[in-house]
Design an enzyme around this catalytic site. Structure first.
Site: not given
Ligand code: NOJ
Ligand code: CA
Length: 668
Positions: A469, A178, A475, A380-382, A450-451
């Site tokens: 991502e 990022e 963001e 969503h799974h963070e 993401h990540e």
């Protein structure tokens, strides 16, 4: 293309295979193979048992003789070889993508396999080169043999450039990719990520990356002797790069060779170097747009954790679902719906529970409500990169969502190390991400990762990996202390990170005030936010602003109309870091869409419309920056007009500073 035509193509494969032996030549210690159009050539040579490869295009050097090989553990190496044989093959097939930037993709190449035996030993390695008209891929293959495993410390793979060209790069030090891209001479690079985009001293464009990263670490690049890029594999915490069980093939190392920046974007070489889909029935994979309980948390207006400002409540979700249903948006994301977000959650990912909703989030009520309105909830799974905790819950977590009809899940890994130990893009991380994708497929769930590890075209094989991502996205315009992504950023990323596959950037901001983090904001005009829906590709596109900021604004019609699945893509014109004009044809209608964007400089551009059907008239719905628009002082000023246009015309557009223009062409 219909099935009959596909069959004809496949028959050509065999025919070309026979013909091809006339075009390849081989002598004892050097072999060549050419691309189907004869323009690109790879030459493999052996000198004192060191094997190297070189790439030319139209007799000009692109890669000078460059090393190949491996450094293994305990002072061992695998880099001195005797060539024991060669095999040539050709292939030509056109395949259909379940979703993508181009519905049909031609996979046409000539292949050279060089069979190698270790000098003074008996271990065997093959190097396979595939030459396409737009570039080269090569990989190492360890065939079945006596030795059944290897511990690799480094690859000796090199890309030796004839001159010190310029490159657009991000540093390997950021685990999330990022970063803002820097342009500099190759000699100035440290260790950088791929895709690495290069402008040669004679004005050509190259991109080095990899395809089909499976059970192996990501390849970064380091510079040696000012113009040689060397593979640098991301190690495990113990310093080992890869534990390999033979038979095994490494990812493909890829080189796209383009005359102009757009050629890099419309190259499908990376996808072609991945295996065909393992998901037979892909009808459950639905490209689309989404909104969500997201931007409000990044602006600090709501919280992921349970409390008075909790974002993901049943009531709030219903508000978003109503807005999505009224505007033809298929998905609504809910972040912070499950237990474990208290305090600094990035440090205690083991407490995240993927089947326990907070008390104010009634998943049955929400998903029933969404279904009635023709909308789907996006899960969503963070994980906070606590992958062991996540893997323990994986089947249960996907089964839970499947039960409620959720079939897209956004995953996240906010912690620089997985399980406080291993890099995201180490072999450990690569194995984890693949396990998630394959498990999700069993439950008919698509992934927005993401990540992640930098994408390498795995979506051909696992098309439920719909978007990722690995980019400095929207963001950062909410909270980055540096003020947000500079105007130039989106004129670069389609030609760098974008070459690795779909990007979940999440643009679509109509409100440029940021009361929580003054000084940080979306650094564009409103029309540039619209144009990004065409310029930056993802089959799932988020319109990230709060619903109230879209209400009653004409420009939102473009977001409602723009598709996310394309029949074909053309890069009409572009200068990396200055401006770009993308044209894409809708996969489900005869409409075309155009997005043009500029950096911090206002500009006037002429868009040649020759991509439109020659014999047709189109109504163009044009969303352009207002005459007084300026990203700093007046970002929301825009004007809408309609014109009748044909393929033989040129459309002149004026872009404000960090501005854009978005156009829908409706065929009459
Ligand atoms: C980082 C992701 O990129 C972002 O989209 C998400 O909201 C947060 N992690 C929380 O999971
Ligand atoms: Ca992120």
């Amino acid at each position: 293309m219909n099935m009959k035509q596909l069959t004809v193509f496949k028959q050509m494969v065999y025919f070309l295979g026979i013909l091809y032996s006339f075009f390849a030549c081989c002598n004892n210690d050097s072999m060549t193979v050419k691309s189907p159009d004869g323009k690109i050539e790879v030459k493999v040579s052996a000198n004192n048992h060191r094997v190297s490869y070189a790439v030319n295009k139209e007799n000009k050097e692109v890669i000078l003789p460059s090393k190949l090989g491996f450094v293994l553990e305990d002072g061992d190496s695998l880099n001195r070889f005797t060539i024991t044989g060669t095999q040539y093959a050709s292939f030509d097939e056109t395949w259909e993508q379940p979703w993508g930037e181009s519905r049909f993709v031609r996979n046409h190449y000539n292949e050279l396999k060089v069979l190698l035996q270790e000098a003074g030993g008996n271990r065997k390695v093959n190097i396979i080169f595939r030459l396409f008209n737009d570039g080269v891929g090569y990989r190492y293959e360890f065939p079945q043999q006596e030795v059944d495993s290897l511990v690799i410390l480094t690859e000796e793979t090199e890309f030796k450039m004839p001159y010190v060209h310029d490159a657009w790069w991000i540093p390997a030090s950021d685990p999330y990719y990022e970063c803002i891209t820097t342009r500099s001479a190759i000699s100035k690079l440290d260790t950088v990520r791929t895709p690495l985009t290069i402008e040669t001293t004679d004005g050509k464009y190259l991109a080095i990356h990899e395809a089909n990263l499976t059970n192996y670490p990501k390849m970064n690049l380091t510079v040696k002797d000012s113009a040689t890029l060397c593979a640098s594999l991301v190690p495990w915490s113990n310093g080992v790069a890869a534990y390999v069980k033979i038979p095994f093939s490494t990812p493909w190392r890829t080189l796209i060779i383009g005359e102009k920046p757009g050629d890099l974007v419309t190259s499908y070489l990376m996808l072609n170097l991945n295996e065909p889909s393992k998901i037979e029935d892909t009808s459950w994979l639905k490209p689309g747009k989404y909104i969500g309980i997201w931007w409000e948390m990044h602006l600090g207006k709501g919280t992921w954790y349970y409390g008075p400002n909790h974002g993901a409540t049943t009531t709030n979700l219903k508000k978003y679902i109503d807005f999505a249903a009224a505007n033809g948006i298929s998905g609504v994301l809910a972040e912070g719906w499950n237990e474990g977000w208290e305090g600094d959650w990035t440090k205690h990912g083991n407490e995240l529970d993927f089947t326990k909703p907070y008390p104010d989030f009634n998943i049955k009520e929400i998903t029933d409500y969404a279904r009635e309105k023709g909308v789907s909830m996006i899960g969503h799974h963070e994980t906070a990169a606590a992958t062991l905790n996540y893997e323990r819950q994986l089947d249960k977590a996907f089964a839970f969502y499947q039960k409620y009809g959720v079939n897209i899940v956004k995953t996240g890994y906010v912690n620089p190390l997985m399980d406080f130990k291993e890099a995201h893009d180490s072999q450990y991380g690569v194995r984890h991400y693949r396990k998630v994708i394959e498990t999700a497929a069993k439950y008919h769930i698509a992934i927005d990762n993401h990540e992640p590890v930098m994408p390498t075209g795995i979506e051909r094989t696992w098309p439920n990996l719909m978007t990722q991502e690995a980019i400095r996205g929207q963001e950062h315009n909410a909270w980055s202390p540096d003020g947000g992504n500079p105007p130039e950023h989106t004129t670069v990323v389609p030609f760098t990170r974008g070459l690795a596959g779909p990007m979940d950037f999440t643009f679509g901001t109509f409100n440029f005030k940021n009361e929580v983090y003054p000084g940080t904001r979306v650094n564009t005009t409103l029309c540039k936010q619209l144009a990004l829906f065409v310029v930056i590709y993802s089959p799932l596109q988020m319109a990230s602003d709060l619903p109230e900021n879209y209400e009653g604004i004409k420009a939102f019609d473009f977001i409602k109309d723009v598709p996310t699945d394309w029949d074909k893509t053309r890069v009409v014109d572009a200068e990396i870091g200055n401006y770009s004009i993308f044209a894409r044809k809708d996969r489900n209608s005869s409409d075309w869409y155009v997005g043009c964007i500029t950096d911090e400089n206002a500009r006037e551009l002429d868009i040649s419309l020759d991509f439109l059907d020659a014999d047709a008239k189109y109504i163009a719905q044009i969303y352009a920056d207002g005459d007084d628009a300026d990203w700093k002082t007046n970002p929301t000023s825009f004007k809408y007009e309609e014109k009748t246009l044909t393929a033989s015309e040129t459309l002149h557009v004026k872009l404000a500073t960090s501005g854009g223009c978005a156009i829908r062409f409706i065929k009459q």
